[in-house]
Write a protein that holds these residues in place. Structure first.
Motif, PDB file in Angstrom:
ATOM      1  N   PHE A 167       2.584  -2.779  -5.725  1.00 24.30           N
ATOM      2  CA  PHE A 167       2.041  -1.756  -6.626  1.00 24.30           C
ATOM      3  C   PHE A 167       2.261  -0.362  -6.057  1.00 24.30           C
ATOM      4  O   PHE A 167       2.662   0.566  -6.785  1.00 24.30           O
ATOM      5  CB  PHE A 167       0.549  -1.994  -6.858  1.00 24.30           C
ATOM      6  N   ILE A 168       2.027  -0.190  -4.754  1.00 27.92           N
ATOM      7  CA  ILE A 168       2.210   1.115  -4.104  1.00 27.92           C
ATOM      8  C   ILE A 168       3.670   1.555  -4.181  1.00 27.92           C
ATOM      9  O   ILE A 168       3.968   2.720  -4.479  1.00 27.92           O
ATOM     10  CB  ILE A 168       1.741   1.063  -2.625  1.00 27.92           C
ATOM     11  N   VAL A 169       4.595   0.615  -3.931  1.00 24.65           N
ATOM     12  CA  VAL A 169       6.034   0.915  -3.990  1.00 24.65           C
ATOM     13  C   VAL A 169       6.418   1.371  -5.405  1.00 24.65           C
ATOM     14  O   VAL A 169       7.133   2.364  -5.579  1.00 24.65           O
ATOM     15  CB  VAL A 169       6.871  -0.320  -3.584  1.00 24.65           C
ATOM     16  N   MET A 170       5.940   0.648  -6.424  1.00 25.19           N
ATOM     17  CA  MET A 170       6.248   1.010  -7.814  1.00 25.19           C
ATOM     18  C   MET A 170       5.628   2.355  -8.185  1.00 25.19           C
ATOM     19  O   MET A 170       6.240   3.165  -8.879  1.00 25.19           O
ATOM     20  CB  MET A 170       5.754  -0.095  -8.762  1.00 25.19           C
ATOM     21  N   ALA A 171       4.404   2.605  -7.712  1.00 24.56           N
ATOM     22  CA  ALA A 171       3.734   3.868  -8.007  1.00 24.56           C
ATOM     23  C   ALA A 171       4.482   5.043  -7.378  1.00 24.56           C
ATOM     24  O   ALA A 171       4.656   6.096  -8.003  1.00 24.56           O
ATOM     25  CB  ALA A 171       2.289   3.828  -7.499  1.00 24.56           C
ATOM     26  N   ILE A 172       4.952   4.874  -6.140  1.00 25.90           N
ATOM     27  CA  ILE A 172       5.728   5.927  -5.461  1.00 25.90           C
ATOM     28  C   ILE A 172       7.015   6.210  -6.228  1.00 25.90           C
ATOM     29  O   ILE A 172       7.408   7.367  -6.422  1.00 25.90           O
ATOM     30  CB  ILE A 172       6.049   5.519  -4.000  1.00 25.90           C
TER      31      ILE A 172
END
Length: 265
Positions: A167-172
């Motif tokens: 999720f963090i990777v996609m949000a970044i």
């Protein structure tokens, strides 16, 4: 760690490639706002859309099956004539594509029907929306365009074991691609303002984008007409058509200049 960074790079690249048609829509739609507010409208619309994209990502990760499973009350058809099985994803894409086709046709018709007006009347007639209305349109269509890219992003990050890390990777990736869109939107709008003749080309490209979304929505809804299933237009086909439109426009422009020179002689 290296694998996560590579996935992040691929996601940013994916968002950038799939975001071109979105940028074009933002540039053309922002021109409907008062001239003094157009830059602010683009920035506000994109910034709000970035936040909502992250929210949409969170929602899709949580209830992705709801968007993929067909609705029983919207499934069925008529034997040997039409068959359909609509789901949440297909409805969003179909509505978005239909709205873009409507917008492109309306703007093209507007260009044709205002030939008899003077410049001041054309300028006044063109700004028919308030800034808030334009921002709302940009945000909504941004979400429609981002729907597929977010689903693709979820697929790309499926190999990351931790769902939180994914999720963090996609949000970044969404934030970085949104910031790139923020920079490019003003550049494209400035280019179109200085080269008004390319607005017609942009509207026809937008029309093709609408067709691409409608065919994709029809495919997602498993629509069959007389036994033939609707096949989605691929991105490769879209970019090929885009290249042909640009080449034809450039060649036609140069040929027109040549004819003007010959007539001047």
């Amino acid at each position: 760690m290296l694998g996560i960074l590579f996935t992040l790079f691929m996601l940013i690249l994916l968002q950038a490639v799939l975001g071109f048609d979105n940028l074009l829509y933002i540039s053309l739609e922002s021109k409907k706002a008062p001239e003094a507010d157009q830059k602010k409208v683009r920035k506000t619309g994109i910034l709000i859309a970035i936040v909502l994209r992250i929210v949409l990502l969170l929602v899709l990760v949580s209830i992705i099956e709801f968007f993929q499973e067909p609705f029983s009350f919207l499934s069925g058809g008529i034997t040997d004539i039409v068959h359909f099985a609509f789901n949440g994803h297909s409805i969003i894409v179909l509505l978005g594509g239909g709205f873009i086709i409507y917008t492109a046709i309306k703007e093209i018709w507007h260009m044709i029907s205002t030939k008899g007006l003077d410049v001041s009347e054309m300028s006044k007639d063109r700004n028919t929306k308030s800034s808030n209305a334009v921002i709302t349109s940009i945000v909504i269509m941004n979400l429609v365009f981002s729907f597929d890219s977010i689903l693709a992003a979820i697929g790309l990050t499926s190999e990351i074991e931790s769902s939180t890390t994914a999720f963090i990777v996609m949000a970044i990736a969404i934030v970085i691609s949104g910031l790139l869109m923020l920079i490019m939107a003003d550049k494209i709008s400035t280019f179109l303002s200085k080269n008004r003749m390319y607005e017609v080309l942009g509207l026809f490209i937008l029309f093709i984008v609408g067709i691409m979304l409608v065919t994709e929505g029809g495919h997602l809804a498993h629509i069959k007409i007389f036994g033939e299933e609707i096949v989605p237009m691929s991105k490769t086909t879209f970019y090929f058509v885009l290249a042909v439109l640009v080449i034809v426009d450039v060649v036609q422009g140069r040929y027109q200049k040549k004819l003007l020179i010959e007539q001047g002689k």
